[in-house]
Design a protein around this motif. Structure first.
Motif, PDB file in Angstrom:
ATOM      1  N   GLY A 185       0.792  -1.218   0.000  1.00 57.03           N
ATOM      2  CA  GLY A 185       0.000   0.000   0.000  1.00 57.03           C
ATOM      3  C   GLY A 185       0.829   1.275   0.000  1.00 57.03           C
ATOM      4  O   GLY A 185       0.275   2.369  -0.140  1.00 57.03           O
ATOM      5  N   ILE A 186       2.158   1.168   0.182  1.00 58.69           N
ATOM      6  CA  ILE A 186       3.010   2.355   0.132  1.00 58.69           C
ATOM      7  C   ILE A 186       3.720   2.388  -1.213  1.00 58.69           C
ATOM      8  O   ILE A 186       4.448   1.462  -1.567  1.00 58.69           O
ATOM      9  N   GLY A 187       3.503   3.449  -1.952  1.00 57.00           N
ATOM     10  CA  GLY A 187       4.128   3.592  -3.257  1.00 57.00           C
ATOM     11  C   GLY A 187       5.369   4.469  -3.195  1.00 57.00           C
ATOM     12  O   GLY A 187       5.706   5.043  -2.151  1.00 57.00           O
ATOM     13  N   PHE A 188       6.016   4.590  -4.330  1.00 56.76           N
ATOM     14  CA  PHE A 188       7.251   5.380  -4.404  1.00 56.76           C
ATOM     15  C   PHE A 188       7.007   6.833  -4.014  1.00 56.76           C
ATOM     16  O   PHE A 188       7.811   7.439  -3.286  1.00 56.76           O
ATOM     17  N   ASP A 189       5.912   7.418  -4.487  1.00 58.36           N
ATOM     18  CA  ASP A 189       5.664   8.841  -4.223  1.00 58.36           C
ATOM     19  C   ASP A 189       5.580   9.135  -2.734  1.00 58.36           C
ATOM     20  O   ASP A 189       6.132  10.132  -2.249  1.00 58.36           O
ATOM     21  N   SER A 190       4.881   8.277  -1.978  1.00 60.35           N
ATOM     22  CA  SER A 190       4.746   8.494  -0.537  1.00 60.35           C
ATOM     23  C   SER A 190       6.094   8.355   0.163  1.00 60.35           C
ATOM     24  O   SER A 190       6.454   9.167   1.024  1.00 60.35           O
ATOM     25  N   ALA A 191       6.828   7.307  -0.204  1.00 63.79           N
ATOM     26  CA  ALA A 191       8.151   7.119   0.397  1.00 63.79           C
ATOM     27  C   ALA A 191       9.073   8.279   0.028  1.00 63.79           C
ATOM     28  O   ALA A 191       9.904   8.714   0.840  1.00 63.79           O
ATOM     29  N   ASP A 192       8.931   8.800  -1.175  1.00 61.41           N
ATOM     30  CA  ASP A 192       9.772   9.905  -1.640  1.00 61.41           C
ATOM     31  C   ASP A 192       9.495  11.176  -0.842  1.00 61.41           C
ATOM     32  O   ASP A 192      10.426  11.926  -0.510  1.00 61.41           O
ATOM     33  N   ARG A 193       8.233  11.428  -0.532  1.00 57.70           N
ATOM     34  CA  ARG A 193       7.900  12.610   0.272  1.00 57.70           C
ATOM     35  C   ARG A 193       8.498  12.489   1.669  1.00 57.70           C
ATOM     36  O   ARG A 193       9.033  13.452   2.217  1.00 57.70           O
ATOM     37  N   LEU A 194       8.395  11.299   2.249  1.00 53.95           N
ATOM     38  CA  LEU A 194       8.975  11.093   3.577  1.00 53.95           C
ATOM     39  C   LEU A 194      10.489  11.263   3.517  1.00 53.95           C
ATOM     40  O   LEU A 194      11.093  11.902   4.392  1.00 53.95           O
ATOM     41  N   ALA A 195      11.122  10.697   2.479  1.00 48.48           N
ATOM     42  CA  ALA A 195      12.575  10.802   2.339  1.00 48.48           C
ATOM     43  C   ALA A 195      13.015  12.260   2.256  1.00 48.48           C
ATOM     44  O   ALA A 195      14.010  12.668   2.875  1.00 48.48           O
ATOM     45  N   ALA A 196      12.267  13.062   1.506  1.00 48.64           N
ATOM     46  CA  ALA A 196      12.607  14.486   1.381  1.00 48.64           C
ATOM     47  C   ALA A 196      12.499  15.193   2.723  1.00 48.64           C
ATOM     48  O   ALA A 196      13.304  16.072   3.048  1.00 48.64           O
ATOM     49  N   SER A 197      11.516  14.792   3.522  1.00 50.16           N
ATOM     50  CA  SER A 197      11.303  15.450   4.817  1.00 50.16           C
ATOM     51  C   SER A 197      12.428  15.187   5.801  1.00 50.16           C
ATOM     52  O   SER A 197      12.651  15.973   6.724  1.00 50.16           O
ATOM     53  N   ILE A 198      13.149  14.067   5.635  1.00 48.24           N
ATOM     54  CA  ILE A 198      14.252  13.770   6.554  1.00 48.24           C
ATOM     55  C   ILE A 198      15.603  14.081   5.914  1.00 48.24           C
ATOM     56  O   ILE A 198      16.654  13.665   6.410  1.00 48.24           O
ATOM     57  N   GLY A 199      15.557  14.824   4.790  1.00 51.02           N
ATOM     58  CA  GLY A 199      16.784  15.319   4.191  1.00 51.02           C
ATOM     59  C   GLY A 199      17.523  14.349   3.305  1.00 51.02           C
ATOM     60  O   GLY A 199      18.724  14.513   3.059  1.00 51.02           O
ATOM     61  N   PHE A 200      16.812  13.345   2.776  1.00 48.33           N
ATOM     62  CA  PHE A 200      17.477  12.387   1.892  1.00 48.33           C
ATOM     63  C   PHE A 200      17.838  13.080   0.584  1.00 48.33           C
ATOM     64  O   PHE A 200      17.037  13.814   0.012  1.00 48.33           O
ATOM     65  N   ALA A 201      19.041  12.839   0.092  1.00 46.71           N
ATOM     66  CA  ALA A 201      19.517  13.494  -1.127  1.00 46.71           C
ATOM     67  C   ALA A 201      18.698  13.058  -2.339  1.00 46.71           C
ATOM     68  O   ALA A 201      18.345  11.889  -2.477  1.00 46.71           O
ATOM     69  N   GLN A 202      18.417  14.010  -3.223  1.00 45.42           N
ATOM     70  CA  GLN A 202      17.627  13.715  -4.416  1.00 45.42           C
ATOM     71  C   GLN A 202      18.333  12.732  -5.331  1.00 45.42           C
ATOM     72  O   GLN A 202      17.685  11.953  -6.034  1.00 45.42           O
ATOM     73  N   ASP A 203      19.668  12.753  -5.333  1.00 44.42           N
ATOM     74  CA  ASP A 203      20.407  11.835  -6.200  1.00 44.42           C
ATOM     75  C   ASP A 203      20.977  10.643  -5.425  1.00 44.42           C
ATOM     76  O   ASP A 203      21.948  10.012  -5.865  1.00 44.42           O
ATOM     77  N   SER A 204      20.361  10.332  -4.288  1.00 48.21           N
ATOM     78  CA  SER A 204      20.775   9.154  -3.530  1.00 48.21           C
ATOM     79  C   SER A 204      20.619   7.894  -4.372  1.00 48.21           C
ATOM     80  O   SER A 204      19.654   7.744  -5.131  1.00 48.21           O
ATOM     81  N   ASP A 205      21.577   6.971  -4.255  1.00 48.06           N
ATOM     82  CA  ASP A 205      21.475   5.704  -4.980  1.00 48.06           C
ATOM     83  C   ASP A 205      20.210   4.946  -4.594  1.00 48.06           C
ATOM     84  O   ASP A 205      19.583   4.295  -5.441  1.00 48.06           O
ATOM     85  N   TYR A 206      19.840   4.998  -3.294  1.00 45.50           N
ATOM     86  CA  TYR A 206      18.618   4.324  -2.846  1.00 45.50           C
ATOM     87  C   TYR A 206      17.413   4.880  -3.586  1.00 45.50           C
ATOM     88  O   TYR A 206      16.529   4.138  -4.016  1.00 45.50           O
ATOM     89  N   ARG A 207      17.365   6.230  -3.724  1.00 43.39           N
ATOM     90  CA  ARG A 207      16.218   6.864  -4.379  1.00 43.39           C
ATOM     91  C   ARG A 207      16.169   6.499  -5.861  1.00 43.39           C
ATOM     92  O   ARG A 207      15.104   6.163  -6.394  1.00 43.39           O
ATOM     93  N   ILE A 208      17.301   6.557  -6.526  1.00 40.93           N
ATOM     94  CA  ILE A 208      17.323   6.270  -7.966  1.00 40.93           C
ATOM     95  C   ILE A 208      16.966   4.806  -8.221  1.00 40.93           C
ATOM     96  O   ILE A 208      16.182   4.493  -9.128  1.00 40.93           O
ATOM     97  N   ALA A 209      17.501   3.903  -7.405  1.00 38.85           N
ATOM     98  CA  ALA A 209      17.177   2.482  -7.572  1.00 38.85           C
ATOM     99  C   ALA A 209      15.686   2.239  -7.372  1.00 38.85           C
ATOM    100  O   ALA A 209      15.045   1.522  -8.154  1.00 38.85           O
ATOM    101  N   ALA A 210      15.129   2.844  -6.316  1.00 40.89           N
ATOM    102  CA  ALA A 210      13.688   2.684  -6.067  1.00 40.89           C
ATOM    103  C   ALA A 210      12.878   3.295  -7.201  1.00 40.89           C
ATOM    104  O   ALA A 210      11.840   2.755  -7.609  1.00 40.89           O
ATOM    105  N   GLY A 211      13.355   4.432  -7.736  1.00 35.96           N
ATOM    106  CA  GLY A 211      12.656   5.082  -8.842  1.00 35.96           C
ATOM    107  C   GLY A 211      12.649   4.236 -10.103  1.00 35.96           C
ATOM    108  O   GLY A 211      11.649   4.172 -10.821  1.00 35.96           O
ATOM    109  N   ILE A 212      13.761   3.569 -10.381  1.00 37.70           N
ATOM    110  CA  ILE A 212      13.837   2.683 -11.559  1.00 37.70           C
ATOM    111  C   ILE A 212      12.827   1.544 -11.415  1.00 37.70           C
ATOM    112  O   ILE A 212      12.075   1.230 -12.354  1.00 37.70           O
ATOM    113  N   LYS A 213      12.821   0.920 -10.243  1.00 37.61           N
ATOM    114  CA  LYS A 213      11.870  -0.184 -10.032  1.00 37.61           C
ATOM    115  C   LYS A 213      10.427   0.320 -10.099  1.00 37.61           C
ATOM    116  O   LYS A 213       9.547  -0.378 -10.616  1.00 37.61           O
ATOM    117  N   TYR A 214      10.213   1.519  -9.575  1.00 35.25           N
ATOM    118  CA  TYR A 214       8.866   2.100  -9.627  1.00 35.25           C
ATOM    119  C   TYR A 214       8.419   2.297 -11.070  1.00 35.25           C
ATOM    120  O   TYR A 214       7.286   1.982 -11.435  1.00 35.25           O
TER     121      TYR A 214
END
Length: 745
Positions: free
Chosen positions: A199-228
């Motif tokens: 029930g949790i999609g990439f967009d929701s996780a991405d908003r949470l990640a941004a709120s805790i200061g996760f880098a936009q070009d983080s490898d975790y973010r890009i990998a999750a984005g590719i799978k998404y």
């Protein structure tokens, strides 16, 4: 920091309550929904909402709003809450010895508080090893005490951490997955939520990640984005893969990162085998691994079944066919006879053809011959409605593919089938109807359960829309020319009397249907002004059809339309039809969800596969309500926050938290109508997106009707659809894999 400190900075109309839990009236362990009576000093009030692990005797502080329940009266609806820990030594001892914390009795409680004083709760939660200094507490017991305490209070921190991104029910899933370590897990990689929490999609996780200061070009973010992106295109566009030269620019643009930043996370995903990149006809193509493995398995198993098939002599087959003809009183046409012989003598046989071409006649003949041969036969279809129709046509039991495979769902995990390569089906013959709807993953699951040496007969109309799920299995199997296949083209005399059948074939051949026949089963109501389309359809459903044919809308009439949007889209039609067919009368219970109001008596559709919903049908129990299933809301229970819905005699209790998976179904899209037939079909003809005004959409809509088709709108739209033979491109590798196998033989 208190749970409320930050919340209180926000100004809204919510209120706070603080009090003693006198009694827990109801508690749902799976999602934490609780009804309790709270003593707030001067009165006892009813409090409802997501309050997991709540027990009588505890003190809580809650934030929420007062509302009036139609049955239970005034109650406080909780948005957030926290348990208030006792502050004095005496209160701590009383709480710890109450039995709420496993492993602590009255004597041990006194010893712990005496040892640690006001730090008692901090020690239990954060330093359980210190408890071994207390007489009678071993290291194992100390850990058990700490875990029990955390289960009572640990959820408060994760609720505060996630409250701006997820609802309480989803937060409960997170807490159940990782317990008190949830925040650390999320802080390390918030995108793990996409993979592991349903029930949790990439967009929701991405908003949470941004709120805790996760880098936009983080490898975790890009990998999750590719799978998404791979997953999104599989679910929404039917692609089992995306060409790499398209995927990398798409990922860079969507994630707003440089092109070169995509390469390394993609290679990491390939190394971890979370995605697979392979050559298909000289082009590098990237799959989510499960889709690649599924296509690869379909190739290996279908070709194996074909190789292992034991053939009967032609003379013996001819003799059995003549026997069946004599018993049934049917003389098979040349192409039908060929289809019957191919089915019996092939490990995999494909049968396709439009309405009225005799597919059902062939199925009956094949069943009769296989029974003479002593074979056990299983009949299956992708939807409950299609399986029911198959049963009625053959007078043999047919099941959904999911039921045939004995599907099970384990909370938090993907679908599992008890019938698989380790627990094969008993039957020697599997016959699957409406195969155009079977997607790649389901076909692979079915093939895993078929024993080597068995036969598989796949039946469908290749000119209908492809499956909702990823893949284009039927068309790819046909196009590969690896298997015996018969395409039926002759319309038999009885079917020729139906204007539905003859018009369907005209449409499929690129010719305009006959719209002027007023005496048949195919009617056209001209409405040149598009604003007149919806009122005309409402009048048909409420007045003209019930009076003329004595039919009930919910049982006999289905409005199907190309689009959700526009003057004749599902949104406009559902609102109009609900307002007259199931209007608000002050007696029927209803539940507002976003812009929709769900009311007792409403016709609704499940819009995504949900494998965990439990249902009962007479004395049978099962799980799973699937994309496209239609039901009627029979009851709404505000106290337990559930609807009772009847999906074709499968009665399920449907939590309010799942309402995003429901839509009204007075009108549905043509895509959602696949695999179903309805006595009467009404279709609006109006201008909408060109990609939705296509020949195969019109053909699919017309072939959904059993008795009557009514088109309402402009003849120009009919002409546009017939002339537009554009087929949406699907990236699938199955055909190429099969052709490569054929060349390698």
């Amino acid at each position: 920091m208190s749970f409320f400190d930050d919340i209180d900075k926000k100004t809204d109309d919510s209120e706070h309550l603080e009090g003693f839990v006198e009694n827990v009236v109801f508690s749902n362990e799976s999602n934490g929904y609780t009804v309790c009576e709270l003593d707030i000093g001067d009165e006892l009030v009813t409090v409802v909402g997501i309050m997991p692990y709540l027990n009588a005797g505890e003190t809580i502080r809650a934030k929420g709003k007062w509302e009036t329940h139609s049955t239970y009266g005034k109650q406080f609806k909780v948005e957030y809450y926290e348990k208030q820990l006792p502050a004095t030594s005496e209160a701590m001892i009383k709480y710890l010895s109450s039995g709420m914390i496993k492993g602590i009795g009255a004597v041990t409680a006194k010893r712990i508080v005496s040892q640690f004083g006001e730090e008692t709760f901090n020690v239990i939660e954060c330093h359980p090893e210190w408890l071994t200094d207390v007489k009678g507490i071993t290291a194992k017991k100390a850990q058990e005490i700490s875990e029990s305490f955390k289960s009572q209070f640990g959820v408060r921190s994760i609720m505060m951490f996630c409250r701006d991104f997820f609802g309480p029910a989803t937060i409960m899933k997170i807490y159940k997955k990782w317990g008190s370590g949830a925040i650390d897990t999320i802080n390390h990689n918030p995108y793990i939520l996409c993979d592991q929490i349903h029930g949790i999609g990439f967009d929701s996780a991405d908003r949470l990640a941004a709120s805790i200061g996760f880098a936009q070009d983080s490898d975790y973010r890009i990998a999750a984005g590719i799978k998404y992106m791979l997953s999104y295109n599989a679910i929404n566009h039917g692609h089992t893969y995306i060409p790499r030269d398209k995927l990398i620019p798409l990922a860079a643009e969507t994630l707003k990162v440089d092109l070169e930043r995509v390469e390394e996370p993609l290679r990491s995903l390939e190394t971890a085998r979370e995605v697979m990149t392979v050559d298909i006809k000289g082009r590098r193509c990237t799959y989510l691994t499960e889709y690649y493995e599924a296509e690869k398995y379909i190739v290996s198993k279908t070709t194996l079944l074909d190789k292992l098939c034991e053939k009967s002599s032609i003379d013996n087959l001819e003799y059995m066919i003549r026997q069946v003809e004599m018993e049934s009183g049917v003389n098979y046409a040349k192409l039908q006879r060929k289809a019957i012989m191919s089915a019996v003598n092939s490990g995999v046989m494909l049968l396709t053809g439009g309405p009225g071409t005799g597919k059902t006649t062939i199925i009956r003949a094949v069943i009769s011959i296989y029974e003479r041969m002593g074979f056990k036969i299983a009949l299956a279809a992708p939807t409950g409605r299609a399986a029911k129709r198959m049963s009625e046509a053959t007078q043999c039991e047919a099941k959904t593919v999911h039921r045939l495979l004995d599907m099970e769902y384990l909370a938090g995990e993907k679908t599992k089938f008890r019938r698989n390569e380790h627990n094969l089906l008993d039957e020697n013959v599997i016959i699957v109807d409406e195969a155009s709807m079977v997607d790649t993953l389901l076909m692979a699951a079915l093939l895993k359960a078929i024993k080597p040496g068995a036969r598989l007969m796949i039946i469908g109309d290749a000119d209908q829309l492809p499956s909702v799920g990823a893949g284009n299995v039927l068309c790819d199997l046909l196009a590969s020319e690896c298997f015996a296949a018969v395409r039926l083209t002759e319309i038999f005399r009885q079917a020729q009397e139906s204007r539905i059948v003859t018009n369907a074939h005209l449409i499929n051949n690129g010719e305009l249907p006959v719209l002027t026949d007023k005496k048949g089963d195919f009617f056209y109501l001209s409405r040149e002004n598009e604003s007149d389309i919806v009122p005309t359809i409402v009048d048909l459903c409420r007045n003209r059809l019930p009076k003329t044919y004595g039919v009930d809308f919910k049982d006999s009439i289905q409005v199907i339309t190309p689009s959700h949007k526009g003057v004749g889209g599902t949104e406009a039609l559902n609102a109009a039809l609900q307002s007259v067919l199931n209007y608000r009368d002050g007696k029927k219970r209803e539940k507002k969800f976003r812009s929709a109001i769900f009311r007792v008596g409403d016709k609704v559709m499940q819009i995504k596969n949900n494998y965990e919903i439990e249902w009962e049908r007479f004395h049978e129990k099962g799980t799973g309500i699937f994309n496209g299933d239609i039901g009627i809301i029979e009851a709404i229970d505000y106290s337990s926050e559930r609807l009772q819905i009847n999906f074709d005699e499968r009665i399920c209790q449907y939590e309010f938290a799942r309402l995003e998976e429901l839509e009204h179904a007075y009108a549905i899209t043509i895509h959602k109508s696949q695999g179903s037939e309805y006595p009467i079909v009404i279709m609006p003809l109006y201008r909408c997106a060109p990609q939705l005004l296509t020949r195969n959409l019109l053909y699919t809509a017309v072939t959904r009707a059993q008795k009557i088709v009514i088109l309402v709108g402009t003849a120009q739209v009919v002409q546009t659809m017939v002339e537009n033979n554009r087929l949406a491109k699907r990236y699938t590798g199955l055909r190429a894999m099969l052709e490569a196998y054929l060349l390698g033989q």
